[in-house]
Design a protein around this motif. Structure first.
Motif, short mmCIF file in Angstrom:
data_model
loop_
_atom_site.label_atom_id
_atom_site.label_comp_id
_atom_site.label_asym_id
_atom_site.label_seq_id
_atom_site.Cartn_x
_atom_site.Cartn_y
_atom_site.Cartn_z
N MET A 1 46.28 25.44 53.85
CA MET A 1 46.46 25.65 52.50
C MET A 1 44.76 26.13 51.84
N ARG A 2 44.04 25.17 52.47
CA ARG A 2 42.62 25.41 52.20
C ARG A 2 42.13 26.86 52.77
N VAL A 3 42.50 27.13 53.97
CA VAL A 3 42.25 28.53 54.53
C VAL A 3 42.75 29.46 53.92
N THR A 4 43.88 29.39 53.11
CA THR A 4 44.74 30.36 52.25
C THR A 4 43.85 30.26 51.15
N ASP A 5 43.41 29.33 50.38
CA ASP A 5 42.62 29.39 49.07
C ASP A 5 41.42 29.95 49.45
N VAL A 6 40.90 29.84 50.52
CA VAL A 6 39.45 30.67 50.71
C VAL A 6 39.65 32.13 50.70
N PHE A 7 40.68 32.82 51.32
CA PHE A 7 41.13 34.07 51.21
C PHE A 7 41.35 34.39 49.74
N LEU A 8 42.20 33.54 49.10
CA LEU A 8 42.70 33.97 47.72
C LEU A 8 41.79 34.09 46.93
N SER A 9 40.75 33.16 47.13
CA SER A 9 39.42 33.28 46.33
C SER A 9 38.54 34.54 45.93
N PRO B 1 38.53 38.74 45.64
CA PRO B 1 39.39 39.69 45.29
C PRO B 1 39.49 40.89 46.64
N ARG B 2 40.78 41.14 46.63
CA ARG B 2 41.32 41.83 47.88
C ARG B 2 40.37 43.12 48.25
N LEU B 3 40.13 43.84 47.30
CA LEU B 3 39.44 45.08 47.65
C LEU B 3 38.08 44.72 47.97
N ILE B 4 37.30 44.02 47.32
CA ILE B 4 35.89 43.23 47.75
C ILE B 4 35.94 43.01 49.08
N LEU B 5 36.87 41.98 49.37
CA LEU B 5 36.69 41.26 50.71
C LEU B 5 37.13 42.17 51.80
N ALA B 6 38.00 43.25 51.67
CA ALA B 6 38.28 44.43 52.65
C ALA B 6 36.89 45.15 52.70
N LEU B 7 36.20 45.45 51.58
CA LEU B 7 34.98 46.12 51.90
C LEU B 7 34.04 45.55 52.83
N ALA B 8 33.85 44.38 52.62
CA ALA B 8 32.99 43.51 53.33
C ALA B 8 33.34 43.38 54.64
N LEU B 9 34.67 43.40 55.26
CA LEU B 9 35.17 43.16 56.36
C LEU B 9 35.05 44.34 57.08
N VAL B 10 35.30 45.56 56.32
CA VAL B 10 35.20 46.82 57.07
C VAL B 10 33.68 47.54 57.16
N ALA B 11 32.93 47.02 56.19
CA ALA B 11 31.48 47.15 56.59
C ALA B 11 30.99 46.34 57.73
N ALA B 12 31.39 45.12 57.87
CA ALA B 12 30.94 44.54 59.07
C ALA B 12 31.64 45.00 60.46
N LEU B 13 32.62 45.77 60.36
CA LEU B 13 33.28 46.31 61.55
C LEU B 13 32.61 47.82 61.76
N HIS B 14 33.39 48.87 61.36
CA HIS B 14 32.93 50.30 61.26
C HIS B 14 33.97 50.89 60.35
N PRO B 15 33.66 51.62 59.50
CA PRO B 15 34.59 52.73 58.96
C PRO B 15 35.69 53.46 59.50
N THR C 1 43.19 40.14 54.30
CA THR C 1 43.14 39.76 52.81
C THR C 1 44.55 39.70 52.17
N ALA C 2 45.60 40.39 52.97
CA ALA C 2 46.95 40.53 52.22
C ALA C 2 48.03 39.11 52.61
N TRP C 3 47.56 38.49 53.66
CA TRP C 3 48.74 37.48 54.14
C TRP C 3 48.76 36.14 53.24
N PRO C 4 47.76 35.63 52.54
CA PRO C 4 47.79 34.49 51.68
C PRO C 4 49.13 34.43 50.59
N PRO C 5 49.34 35.24 50.09
CA PRO C 5 50.39 35.22 49.07
C PRO C 5 51.77 35.21 49.73
N TYR C 6 51.94 35.73 50.97
CA TYR C 6 53.21 35.34 51.72
C TYR C 6 53.30 33.97 52.06
#
Length: 299
Positions: free
Chosen positions: A135-143, A145-159, A171-176
């Motif tokens: 749950m603490r790992v889940t809280d980290v991802f929930l903390s 915003p989905r789009l901001i975190l997704a942008l950071a992850l894509v930038a770390a990889l490649h578009p 970024t989408a699995w924590p609510p489930y």
């Protein structure tokens, strides 16, 4: 044949597990059919899904074929939705773009729903330090915003499409997981779970065979409601240049290009925007209907 199936499925005394399962499914369908907004959403989702599947047969033009002599042409008999800045047929690109956008959404859901379900059920059943860590790992991802975190992850990889799928899935699995954990906490002390333990069932069997199926309806409702936000996130990544890359006919990427012509050549931006709007709205309608049918708290 339909009458026979209806009588068989709605029998109050089913003679097999198969008949009972089909009876539950048929009753869900009958309840869903009584909700007009849910049916409208289902029709729109099926319609766009069919268009995406049949795109090679329905598209009147090659989505990548350029015709600079007819760039930014208004809707006409030759090009029903007009052409873009390179003379490409917008209707064909919308049809093929549905394959990209909806394919991304389906790929994300296939990944995040099982992951969130497993994490939530395991955390809720075992409790203790396992629950705390998960749950603490889940809280980290929930903390974030989905789009901001997704942008950071894509930038770390490649578009690209693959990077966008991975980023949104992460970024989408924590609510489930949260939903599955809450459902597990309500049933883990039930008498039938205690009976399973007394019968010698292992914790793994209890979680996967008895608890997880009870969490599936709530997760299905959440998935359907979350599809619209996943579509918007995927389109946003494409709009910002971090998702599907040109010349891929992805709806968000099409909007990013069309914004330059929005005031004069309005049809270039209207079609992908309406596609995103209709599909997102349809999933919201369908999710609301499924919630009314599958969530016992709503009954």
């Amino acid at each position: 044949m339909l009458t026979t199936f209806r009588t068989w499925a709605l029998d109050d005394t089913p003679t097999s597990r198969r008949q009972a399962a089909w009876g539950r499914r048929y009753r869900i369908w009958l309840a869903l059919r009584r909700n007009p907004l849910a049916m409208i959403g289902l029709v729109i989702v099926v319609f766009f899904g069919g268009l995406a599947i049949l795109a090679p047969l329905l598209a009147p033009w090659d989505p990548a074929a350029q015709d600079l002599a007819h760039r930014l042409a208004r809707p006409s008999a030759a090009h029903w939705l007009g052409t873009d800045e390179l003379g490409r047929d917008i209707l064909s690109r919308i049809l093929y773009g549905g394959r990209v956008t909806l394919g991304m959404v389906i790929s994300i859901v296939i990944v995040v729903a099982p992951v969130g379900l497993v994490v939530g059920c395991v955390a809720g059943y075992f409790g203790g330090w396992i629950d705390t860590v998960l749950m603490r790992v889940t809280d980290v991802f929930l903390s974030f915003p989905r789009l901001i975190l997704a942008l950071a992850l894509v930038a770390a990889l490649h578009p690209g499409v693959e990077s966008a799928i991975v980023a949104i899935a992460l970024t989408a699995w924590p609510p489930y997981a949260r939903i599955a954990r809450a459902e597990t906490l309500t049933v883990r002390s039930s008498d039938f779970i205690a009976a399973c333990r007394l019968a010698g069932a292992s914790p793994r069997r209890v979680v996967f065979r008895h608890i997880m199926p009870l969490c599936v309806p709530s997760v299905i409702v959440r998935v359907t409601l979350d599809m619209s936000s996943i579509i918007i996130t995927a389109a946003s990544l494409g709009f910002l240049g971090m998702g599907a890359q040109p010349p891929s006919p992805e709806w968000g990427a099409m909007l990013a290009i069309a914004k330059r012509f929005m005031l004069q050549e309005w049809w270039v931006a209207l079609s992908p925007a309406m596609a995103i709007l209709l599909v997102s709205l349809a999933f919201n309608f369908l999710g609301d209907g499924l919630r009314d049918v599958l969530d016992p708290k709503q009954n």
